[in-house]
Motif scaffolding. Sequence first.
Motif, mmCIF file in Angstrom:
data_model
loop_
_atom_site.group_PDB
_atom_site.id
_atom_site.type_symbol
_atom_site.label_atom_id
_atom_site.label_comp_id
_atom_site.label_asym_id
_atom_site.label_seq_id
_atom_site.Cartn_x
_atom_site.Cartn_y
_atom_site.Cartn_z
ATOM 1 N N TYR A 90 43.008 31.610 34.997
ATOM 2 C CA TYR A 90 42.934 32.857 35.757
ATOM 3 C C TYR A 90 41.807 32.762 36.769
ATOM 4 O O TYR A 90 40.698 32.321 36.440
ATOM 5 N N THR A 91 42.097 33.137 37.998
ATOM 6 C CA THR A 91 41.085 33.395 39.018
ATOM 7 C C THR A 91 41.536 34.642 39.761
ATOM 8 O O THR A 91 42.726 34.989 39.757
ATOM 9 N N ALA A 106 41.752 34.967 42.879
ATOM 10 C CA ALA A 106 42.604 34.554 44.003
ATOM 11 C C ALA A 106 44.016 34.183 43.574
ATOM 12 O O ALA A 106 44.983 34.457 44.280
ATOM 13 N N THR A 107 44.160 33.546 42.403
ATOM 14 C CA THR A 107 45.483 33.056 41.994
ATOM 15 C C THR A 107 46.123 33.876 40.886
ATOM 16 O O THR A 107 47.281 33.640 40.543
ATOM 17 N N ASP A 108 45.372 34.813 40.310
ATOM 18 C CA ASP A 108 45.836 35.598 39.181
ATOM 19 C C ASP A 108 46.128 34.646 38.013
ATOM 20 O O ASP A 108 45.556 33.571 37.926
ATOM 21 N N GLN A 126 47.920 31.827 35.872
ATOM 22 C CA GLN A 126 48.761 30.656 36.085
ATOM 23 C C GLN A 126 49.051 30.029 34.723
ATOM 24 O O GLN A 126 48.120 29.730 33.971
#
Length: 85
Positions: free
Chosen positions: A49-50, A52-54, A56
């Motif tokens: 999780y980030t 920016a990328t939510d 994954q």
Amino acid sequence: MHWMRRRDLEGGKELGVWLLVDPDDGAVEAELYVESHEYRGGAFDVYTYTEATDWQHRGEFETAEAAFEDAVAYLEAHDSHVAGH
């Protein structure tokens, strides 16, 4: 930045949690999870999780060992230090 293994577990289902922490302000930049779904007849999943990328989903694995191997490979692929290693 460094990866830090989190020691608290949510609902008893998470086997491994690492946080990528900025040492200057303590902000969490990324998260890595190894989860067990054995309690509902499933296998093991690895997620990142980030902001920016939510979320994954990196993959589903039949064993905890395989899931942790994937998680460690993810950690080793980054330039950031893993605290405690």
